[in-house]
Write a protein that holds these residues in place. Structure first.
Motif, short mmCIF file in Angstrom:
data_model
loop_
_atom_site.label_atom_id
_atom_site.label_comp_id
_atom_site.label_asym_id
_atom_site.label_seq_id
_atom_site.Cartn_x
_atom_site.Cartn_y
_atom_site.Cartn_z
N GLU A 576 23.94 -18.44 13.92
CA GLU A 576 23.61 -19.59 13.09
C GLU A 576 22.10 -19.85 13.05
O GLU A 576 21.61 -20.61 12.21
CB GLU A 576 24.33 -20.85 13.60
N GLU A 577 21.33 -19.20 13.93
CA GLU A 577 19.87 -19.38 13.93
C GLU A 577 19.23 -18.74 12.70
O GLU A 577 18.09 -19.07 12.35
CB GLU A 577 19.26 -18.77 15.20
N ASN A 578 19.91 -17.81 12.03
CA ASN A 578 19.31 -17.07 10.92
C ASN A 578 20.05 -17.26 9.61
O ASN A 578 21.26 -17.51 9.59
CB ASN A 578 19.27 -15.57 11.26
N GLU A 579 19.32 -17.13 8.53
CA GLU A 579 19.89 -17.05 7.19
C GLU A 579 19.69 -15.62 6.70
O GLU A 579 18.74 -14.95 7.08
CB GLU A 579 19.19 -18.02 6.24
N TYR A 580 20.61 -15.16 5.83
CA TYR A 580 20.53 -13.80 5.30
C TYR A 580 20.53 -13.84 3.78
O TYR A 580 21.23 -14.65 3.16
CB TYR A 580 21.70 -12.96 5.80
N LEU A 581 19.76 -12.94 3.18
CA LEU A 581 19.73 -12.85 1.72
C LEU A 581 21.03 -12.27 1.19
O LEU A 581 21.42 -12.53 0.05
CB LEU A 581 18.55 -11.99 1.28
N THR A 582 21.71 -11.47 2.01
CA THR A 582 23.01 -10.94 1.62
C THR A 582 23.85 -10.67 2.87
O THR A 582 23.31 -10.27 3.90
CB THR A 582 22.88 -9.63 0.81
N THR A 583 25.14 -10.93 2.75
CA THR A 583 26.06 -10.66 3.86
C THR A 583 27.12 -9.64 3.44
O THR A 583 28.14 -9.49 4.10
CB THR A 583 26.76 -11.95 4.32
N CYS A 584 26.87 -8.94 2.34
CA CYS A 584 27.83 -7.94 1.85
C CYS A 584 27.88 -6.75 2.81
O CYS A 584 26.87 -6.39 3.42
CB CYS A 584 27.43 -7.45 0.47
N PRO A 585 29.03 -6.12 2.94
CA PRO A 585 29.11 -4.90 3.75
C PRO A 585 28.29 -3.78 3.10
O PRO A 585 28.10 -3.76 1.89
CB PRO A 585 30.61 -4.58 3.76
N LYS A 589 22.08 -4.62 -1.90
CA LYS A 589 21.86 -4.12 -3.27
C LYS A 589 21.36 -5.25 -4.15
O LYS A 589 21.83 -6.39 -4.05
CB LYS A 589 23.16 -3.55 -3.84
N LEU A 590 20.41 -4.92 -5.01
CA LEU A 590 19.85 -5.90 -5.94
C LEU A 590 20.78 -6.09 -7.13
O LEU A 590 21.57 -5.20 -7.50
CB LEU A 590 18.48 -5.42 -6.43
N THR A 591 20.70 -7.26 -7.74
CA THR A 591 21.43 -7.52 -8.98
C THR A 591 20.82 -6.68 -10.11
O THR A 591 19.76 -6.07 -9.94
CB THR A 591 21.35 -9.01 -9.34
N ASP A 592 21.47 -6.66 -11.26
CA ASP A 592 21.01 -5.82 -12.37
C ASP A 592 19.59 -6.15 -12.80
O ASP A 592 18.82 -5.26 -13.20
CB ASP A 592 21.97 -5.96 -13.57
N ASP A 593 19.22 -7.44 -12.75
CA ASP A 593 17.87 -7.82 -13.14
C ASP A 593 16.86 -7.61 -12.01
O ASP A 593 15.66 -7.87 -12.18
CB ASP A 593 17.82 -9.27 -13.62
N GLU A 594 17.36 -7.16 -10.82
CA GLU A 594 16.52 -6.88 -9.64
C GLU A 594 15.73 -8.11 -9.20
O GLU A 594 14.65 -8.01 -8.62
CB GLU A 594 15.57 -5.72 -9.91
N TYR A 595 16.31 -9.30 -9.48
CA TYR A 595 15.63 -10.54 -9.11
C TYR A 595 16.08 -11.05 -7.75
O TYR A 595 15.34 -11.69 -7.03
CB TYR A 595 15.86 -11.60 -10.18
N GLU A 596 17.34 -10.78 -7.40
CA GLU A 596 17.86 -11.20 -6.11
C GLU A 596 18.93 -10.22 -5.65
O GLU A 596 19.29 -9.30 -6.38
CB GLU A 596 18.45 -12.62 -6.20
N TYR A 597 19.43 -10.45 -4.42
CA TYR A 597 20.42 -9.53 -3.85
C TYR A 597 21.84 -10.00 -4.17
O TYR A 597 22.11 -11.21 -4.25
CB TYR A 597 20.23 -9.41 -2.33
N ILE A 598 22.73 -9.02 -4.33
CA ILE A 598 24.14 -9.32 -4.62
C ILE A 598 24.75 -10.05 -3.43
O ILE A 598 24.56 -9.66 -2.28
CB ILE A 598 24.92 -8.02 -4.91
N GLN A 599 25.47 -11.11 -3.71
CA GLN A 599 26.09 -11.92 -2.67
C GLN A 599 27.59 -11.65 -2.60
O GLN A 599 28.20 -11.24 -3.58
CB GLN A 599 25.85 -13.42 -2.93
N CYS A 600 28.17 -11.87 -1.43
CA CYS A 600 29.61 -11.71 -1.24
C CYS A 600 30.20 -13.00 -0.70
O CYS A 600 29.52 -13.78 -0.03
CB CYS A 600 29.90 -10.57 -0.27
N GLU A 601 31.44 -13.20 -0.96
CA GLU A 601 32.14 -14.39 -0.44
C GLU A 601 32.37 -14.24 1.05
O GLU A 601 32.61 -13.16 1.54
CB GLU A 601 33.49 -14.56 -1.15
#
Length: 601
Positions: A576-585, A589-601
């Motif tokens: 819980e001390e850290n935040e992550y830009l993505t938690t996907c297995p 991977k970047l989104t199609d526009d390469e603006y941010e990382y793909i997120q997972c539920e």
């Protein structure tokens, strides 16, 4: 005693809060504007520093600066302890200013030996004197580990350390004679050796201090100690945001107080072997500084509303900017170094052992045979692994397959090909991934990269493979051919400040660094540039957790079970001390526009 403590508090604060951060800034400016790069790694450090006139000058100036800061503290401390022993009353400030004269002792050729003694040998053992500028240095862990893996390597390491300790003991009186009695260096060495020849009390005391230091570091202060590199612009941020860093800072303070007290008592004991009539150093300043005093309080009161407003705005902006820590890219990876220590290194058995221990990846090394096959092996020569003094590049795959390799535990195996290792990993119970380190020799680089691409794509393994090398050209070539693969740089040291730009020829996805190069400055620079840091080679359970809490994104260790268990505990208790830009297995991977990382539920 009060004057000694005042000086040590002042000098340590000066080093940690002013000098070290300032020199770190100068180092970054030098690499950026003189060398022309933001940071240099590995053997490039030697090339850039010794391969040009400006580099040689910078290296010489750096050595002089380090020696001056350390020698100056020696001079002041030895003088203050002598005054205390002789019951003389004198302000530490007076002794402080008088000691600038002692720096002229460094003008002779003997300063080269003094550098070896004060900057290298003494910080290596740091028993009777701990410098504020350079409290300790260590022989890199990967060097010691590689030596231990050699036949008879453990004995070689013990003999080496024993010889260094003997030198350290015999020379422990050199600072007293050189600083206080103003003897020549050669005479100081002779006197020190003569005093220590039959001085069983001092030898016993040194051995006792070594044992105490070992017990404290191994069993009491298990957390990672703060390093010089941790005292930087980000120190306060880590101290406020990280509970682990608070504990490390507290341990650092306790450890500093303890060893400062020990060094004072040890030097006090040493002085009983010196005739006071031989003391020739100066204890008073040779000039006065005429500094005009400015009544700051009066000026502040005159414009208190304006200054108060500007101060408040400044504090608010500083807090908003300073304590906004960028998230980490992904959850941490557990990586078995060359497979796992329970099997022969870089073998299929080692990879499967790491898989059984639930490691995310097994790190392997690859190089090319005489008949252009990729095999999994770290050493270019087989003497350590097989007792055969032959080079990999001079052997065919068929010849290599006839050779049995072994470890110190007596386990035996054979050298696998990269293809066999990929198949084994793909078919393993838990589907372990591979961190493939390229070790190309001259002329093998392009063929190594091309064959690796063919094998990875043949077995559809790109989603389970990471790639790295200390050879920047190698990973740069792979990145050009397969830009979507997870490719990084491997480093055992660095100079300068990390800075990645979009027009750089190679933008790594991660950087794998030897643990000796890890500090908060390095981690924060990487974090701000969305660059995961994997640290090697770490096996101690507590150290793994400490590194993860500092912000490391992956740990590479020989004992994959220790690393995996520590990562699991960290994720369960401290995540819980850290935040992550993505938690996907898998890899981020970047989104199609390469603006941010793909997120997972």
């Amino acid at each position: 005693m009060k004057e000694i403590i005042k000086f040590e508090l002042f000098y340590k604060a000066l080093m940690f809060l002013v000098v070290l951060p300032f020199l770190s800034l100068i180092e970054g400016l030098y690499t950026r504007y003189v060398i022309g790069v933001s940071a240099i790694y590995n053997f490039d450090m030697v090339y850039f520093l010794l391969g040009s006139v400006s580099g040689i000058i910078a290296l010489i100036v750096s050595c002089i600066v380090v020696l001056c800061f350390i020698y100056f503290e020696y001079a002041v401390l030895y003088k203050l302890i002598f005054l205390y022993k002789s019951k003389s009353v004198q302000s530490w400030r007076e002794v402080f200013w008088s000691s600038f004269v002692d720096l002229k002792d460094l003008k002779s050729v003997s300063s080269i030996f003094l550098f070896l003694l004060f900057v290298l040998l003494n910080p290596l053992w740091h028993l009777y004197f701990t410098s504020s500028f350079l409290p300790e240095i260590n022989i890199p862990s990967f060097v010691i580990n590689e030596l231990i893996k050699m036949d008879g390597g453990s004995i070689l390491v013990i003999i080496g350390y024993t010889l260094l300790f003997i030198f350290y003991g015999f020379l422990c009186f050199v600072p007293i004679y050189y600083i206080l009695t103003k003897d020549s260096l050669l005479k100081s060495i002779k006197k020190s050796i003569n005093v220590m020849k039959k001085n069983y009390k001092i030898w016993g005391l040194l051995i006792l201090l070594f044992v105490v230091n070992y017990v404290l570091d191994t069993f009491v202060f298990r957390e990672l100690p703060l390093k010089n590199g941790d005292f930087n612009f980000y120190f306060l941020r880590y101290f406020v945001l990280s509970f682990s860093f608070k504990i490390r800072s507290l341990i650092f303070i306790i450890d500093t107080i303890l060893w400062t007290s020990i060094e004072i008592l040890f030097i006090y004991k040493q002085l009983s072997y010196v005739d006071e009539a031989q003391i020739k150093c100066s204890f008073t300043r040779l000039y006065e500084l005429n500094i005009r005093k400015i009544n700051i309080k009066e000026r502040l009161l005159r414009h208190k509303l304006l200054y108060g407003f500007l101060f408040t705005i400044g504090i608010v902006c500083f807090v908003i900017f300073y304590f906004n820590q960028y998230p980490l890219l992904h959850k941490p990876y557990s990586i078995g170094h060359r497979g796992d220590i329970s099997a022969v290194e870089n073998t299929i058995d080692g990879v499967l052992a790491a898989d059984q221990n639930n490691a995310d990846y097994a790190e392997i090394d690859i190089q090319m045979t005489k008949d252009r096959h990729l095999i999994v092996c770290h050493d270019t020569n087989l003497k350590r692994l097989a007792g055969v003094d032959k080079e990999i590049k001079d052997l065919t795959l068929k010849e290599i397959k006839q050779i049995t390799i072994f470890n110190k535990a007596g386990d035996k195996s054979n050298i696998p090909t990269l293809e066999e290792t990929i198949i084994a990993a793909k078919e393993s119970k838990n589907g372990i991934g591979l961190l493939i380190e390229f070790k190309p020799l001259s002329g093998d680089l392009e063929d190594t990269v091309n064959q690796t691409i063919d094998l990875i794509e043949k077995y559809d393994f790109s989603e389970k493979a990471m790639f790295m090398s200390m050879n920047e050209q190698c990973v740069e070539l792979l990145a050009k051919k397969r830009p979507d693969w997870w490719i990084g740089y491997c480093a055992f040291g660095n100079v300068g400040r990390m800075d990645i730009k979009l027009n750089d020829p190679f933008i790594p996805d991660f950087i794998a660094v030897e643990e000796g190069a890890i500090n908060t400055q390095f981690l924060e620079d990487a974090r701000n540039r969305v660059l995961p840091v994997y640290v090697w080679t770490v096996d101690d359970y507590e150290k793994v957790i400490d590194y993860l809490r500092m912000g490391v994104s992956g740990v590479i260790g020989d004992s994959s079970d220790q690393v995996t268990s520590a990562v699991d505990e960290y994720l369960a208790e401290y995540d819980e001390e850290n935040e992550y830009l993505t938690t996907c297995p898998g890899f981020p991977k970047l989104t199609d526009d390469e603006y941010e990382y793909i997120q997972c539920e």
